[in-house]
Write an enzyme that holds these catalytic residues in place. Sequence first.
Site, PDB file in Angstrom:
ATOM      1  N   ARG A  84       0.835  -1.071   0.083  1.00 11.12           N
ATOM      2  CA  ARG A  84       0.004  -0.177   0.216  1.00 11.12           C
ATOM      3  C   ARG A  84       1.004   1.284   0.002  1.00 11.12           C
ATOM      4  O   ARG A  84       1.942   1.067   0.619  1.00 11.12           O
ATOM      5  CB  ARG A  84      -0.814   0.068   1.175  1.00 11.12           C
ATOM      6  CG  ARG A  84      -2.276  -0.773   1.126  1.00 11.12           C
ATOM      7  CD  ARG A  84      -2.867  -0.865   2.253  1.00 11.12           C
ATOM      8  NE  ARG A  84      -2.541  -1.342   3.473  1.00 11.12           N
ATOM      9  CZ  ARG A  84      -1.835  -0.517   4.622  1.00 11.12           C
ATOM     10  NH1 ARG A  84      -2.123   0.892   4.402  1.00 11.12           N
ATOM     11  NH2 ARG A  84      -1.297  -0.932   5.481  1.00 11.12           N
ATOM     12  N   LYS A 227      -8.475  -2.590   0.781  1.00 14.22           N
ATOM     13  CA  LYS A 227      -8.435  -1.541   1.956  1.00 14.22           C
ATOM     14  C   LYS A 227      -9.368  -0.493   1.685  1.00 14.22           C
ATOM     15  O   LYS A 227      -9.829   0.222   2.610  1.00 14.22           O
ATOM     16  CB  LYS A 227      -7.092  -1.185   2.541  1.00 14.22           C
ATOM     17  CG  LYS A 227      -6.306  -2.323   3.041  1.00 14.22           C
ATOM     18  CD  LYS A 227      -7.094  -2.770   4.340  1.00 14.22           C
ATOM     19  CE  LYS A 227      -6.275  -3.893   5.023  1.00 14.22           C
ATOM     20  NZ  LYS A 227      -7.174  -4.672   6.134  1.00 14.22           N
ATOM     21  N   HIS A 247     -11.352  -3.935  12.612  1.00 11.01           N
ATOM     22  CA  HIS A 247     -10.270  -4.658  11.770  1.00 11.01           C
ATOM     23  C   HIS A 247      -9.677  -5.924  12.742  1.00 11.01           C
ATOM     24  O   HIS A 247      -9.023  -5.658  13.722  1.00 11.01           O
ATOM     25  CB  HIS A 247      -8.915  -3.728  11.639  1.00 11.01           C
ATOM     26  CG  HIS A 247      -7.987  -4.171  11.065  1.00 11.01           C
ATOM     27  ND1 HIS A 247      -6.612  -4.382  11.279  1.00 11.01           N
ATOM     28  CD2 HIS A 247      -7.952  -4.968   9.629  1.00 11.01           C
ATOM     29  CE1 HIS A 247      -5.888  -4.684  10.487  1.00 11.01           C
ATOM     30  NE2 HIS A 247      -6.504  -5.346   9.614  1.00 11.01           N
ATOM     31  N   SER A 266      -0.152  -6.779  12.426  1.00 14.06           N
ATOM     32  CA  SER A 266       0.603  -8.097  11.634  1.00 14.06           C
ATOM     33  C   SER A 266       1.661  -8.603  12.848  1.00 14.06           C
ATOM     34  O   SER A 266       2.222  -7.982  13.480  1.00 14.06           O
ATOM     35  CB  SER A 266       1.472  -7.131  10.699  1.00 14.06           C
ATOM     36  OG  SER A 266       2.057  -8.039   9.989  1.00 14.06           O
ATOM     37  N   LYS A 270      -2.838 -13.148  14.850  1.00 18.50           N
ATOM     38  CA  LYS A 270      -4.471 -13.191  14.755  1.00 18.50           C
ATOM     39  C   LYS A 270      -5.103 -14.161  13.859  1.00 18.50           C
ATOM     40  O   LYS A 270      -5.825 -14.951  14.094  1.00 18.50           O
ATOM     41  CB  LYS A 270      -4.639 -11.741  13.918  1.00 18.50           C
ATOM     42  CG  LYS A 270      -6.093 -11.373  13.852  1.00 18.50           C
ATOM     43  CD  LYS A 270      -6.602  -9.945  13.511  1.00 18.50           C
ATOM     44  CE  LYS A 270      -5.551  -9.486  12.496  1.00 18.50           C
ATOM     45  NZ  LYS A 270      -6.403  -8.935  11.366  1.00 18.50           N
ATOM     46  N   THR A 271      -4.238 -14.403  12.573  1.00 16.54           N
ATOM     47  CA  THR A 271      -4.637 -15.440  11.706  1.00 16.54           C
ATOM     48  C   THR A 271      -4.500 -16.635  12.217  1.00 16.54           C
ATOM     49  O   THR A 271      -5.421 -17.610  12.230  1.00 16.54           O
ATOM     50  CB  THR A 271      -4.077 -15.446  10.415  1.00 16.54           C
ATOM     51  OG1 THR A 271      -4.311 -13.754   9.752  1.00 16.54           O
ATOM     52  CG2 THR A 271      -4.479 -16.301   9.309  1.00 16.54           C
ATOM     53  N   ASP A 285     -10.083 -10.965   8.993  1.00 12.17           N
ATOM     54  CA  ASP A 285      -9.690  -9.715   8.805  1.00 12.17           C
ATOM     55  C   ASP A 285     -10.621  -8.303   9.123  1.00 12.17           C
ATOM     56  O   ASP A 285     -10.171  -7.475   9.827  1.00 12.17           O
ATOM     57  CB  ASP A 285      -8.775  -9.530   7.497  1.00 12.17           C
ATOM     58  CG  ASP A 285      -7.790  -8.096   7.419  1.00 12.17           C
ATOM     59  OD1 ASP A 285      -7.144  -8.156   8.363  1.00 12.17           O
ATOM     60  OD2 ASP A 285      -7.843  -7.548   6.430  1.00 12.17           O
ATOM     61  N   ARG A 350       1.713 -12.342  -1.344  1.00 11.88           N
ATOM     62  CA  ARG A 350       0.226 -12.561  -0.911  1.00 11.88           C
ATOM     63  C   ARG A 350      -0.644 -13.781  -1.625  1.00 11.88           C
ATOM     64  O   ARG A 350      -0.243 -13.822  -2.674  1.00 11.88           O
ATOM     65  CB  ARG A 350      -0.553 -11.352  -0.991  1.00 11.88           C
ATOM     66  CG  ARG A 350      -0.151 -10.066   0.010  1.00 11.88           C
ATOM     67  CD  ARG A 350      -0.561  -9.990   1.273  1.00 11.88           C
ATOM     68  NE  ARG A 350      -0.245  -9.035   2.250  1.00 11.88           N
ATOM     69  CZ  ARG A 350      -0.861  -8.973   3.491  1.00 11.88           C
ATOM     70  NH1 ARG A 350      -1.969  -9.662   3.878  1.00 11.88           N
ATOM     71  NH2 ARG A 350      -0.591  -7.734   4.269  1.00 11.88           N
TER      72      ARG A 350
END
Length: 561
Positions: A84, A227, A247, A266, A270-271, A285, A350
């Site tokens: 980004r 995003k 988020h 990050s 979390k994942t 997400d 990704r």
Amino acid sequence: MKTPYVTPHILHRNYAQAADQDVAGHLIGRDLEYFSQAGFDMDSIQLKRNAPVAQLYEDAIRYEGAIISSSGALINFSGKKTGRSPKDKRIVYEETSKDDIWWGSVNIKMDEHTFEINRERAIDYLNTRDNVYVFDGFAGWDPKYRIKVRVICARAYHALFMNNMLIRPTEEELENFGEPDFIIYNAGQFPANRFTKGMSSTTSVEINFKRMEMVILGTEYAGEMKKGIFSVMHYLQPIKFGQLSLHSSANVGMEKGDVTLFFGLSGTGKTTLSADPRRLLIGDDEHVWSDSGVFNIEGGCYAKCINLSREKEPEIFNAIRFGSILENVVYNPATRSPDYDDISITENTRCAYPIEYIPNAQIPCVVDTQPSNIIMLTCDAFGVLPPVSKLSPDQASYHFLAGYTSKTPGTEDGVLEPIPTFSTCYSAPFIVLHPGRYAEMLAERMAKHNVSCWLINTGWTGGKYGYGKRCPLPYTRRIVDAVHSGELLQAEYEEFGVFGLQIPTSLEGVPRELLNPRLAWSDKESFEREVRKLGGMFQKAFKLYEPDVSENVRAAGPKLD
């Protein structure tokens, strides 16, 4: 001798293209007037609306240099930009939204006239392309709160990406789609004009809430669209619908139907931690906590691929198949096998895939149950935060606004200390309203539904980075299991100094010295020094929000007196 029948290439090509045109033309008929009014030259471009995945593969390979990987996923490249561009993001300053936006370094102002110039530039560029792709889909799985999104772009890769990331409409929904609520004009291959007022580079990513449009110039990184949609939902859900956008990842227990929300930046886990064999994944997400429950904003997942392996993350690994997109991943030219350890293009490799590719996904991704638990994840490289703490409502608001984690020292630039990161609401780059508004809504919902909140540190223990060790994943999983089973609600607690956190005195399967970081450090003096240092960093970072929060929330942070 009989010659084997071979379809002549030219016949095959014309046959396929004629069918493509027929389908695209038929589907888009009623919308022709909209595209003409928007400035599209309908005589010179071919619009492909919601093209089938196989056709997008063909076009990406034929025109964009994409590759089919050995697993069937499509490998695409985003060009110069592989992440980004936050410094090039703008929000249009206009009367309908200007009083709600949290203006500053995240939301930089752009005037309406500049937006019109860039919008025109994007459409002019799209008019020069032979193929223009349109994808119509939804953001938000709950029909009461979802929005209709139209993506207009010049790359098959971008169309397939949004086919995976938005919620795909049924044929009937597509037939009755009507006017979109939000439109993305993605002309990312074409640069912005640096001399246009307010432009800082040849890249521009801008959102206009009055027109409900987004324009992308000068970056082909597909994550900008994902995003962008989240920023729009982060604005619309609280303002228009009165719901809380977050988020976070979310899952639901198979037995009890209990919902947990996971916040975390990050590298916090979390994942990994929201993927649980005993629970169904609502999403990884972006979510909305609504009056009736929790729903996913997206129709897919956008997972990091760096060092990916079947052993470490089997669900993500197995989701990389036909229909998935691998972005900027290096591959072996002889076998077409992706090399997930090769970061020569970027570390930010990704994969985007539909959420249905995850075997234990909750489909549809919506539950009519209020959350029971919120888990705030941090990776503390200073090694002083406990692996689990039970937060009071005021502490939950404080830590949500602080959004703390830390980056480990990078050997390449000689940094010897961990680097603290404070990302408010765990989503600073995508925040649209003042953080206090999200925190207030979170506190109200937690109080109303009696939700327990936990701060879980997946970082270092027994010493800071370089001295201690990372908290072993099996212990963290045991702690998360104890949150879900209710064990931790029954535990006995003691107060953890400086931060005033409540930490359990014992939990079966987790060593006592791990639960209380002070016990894990052999050098108690160093521990006190580090804990006070981190406390000071929290205080400094929180000064930004102090004027807008209650005295109770201000008092819920670390105390150094």
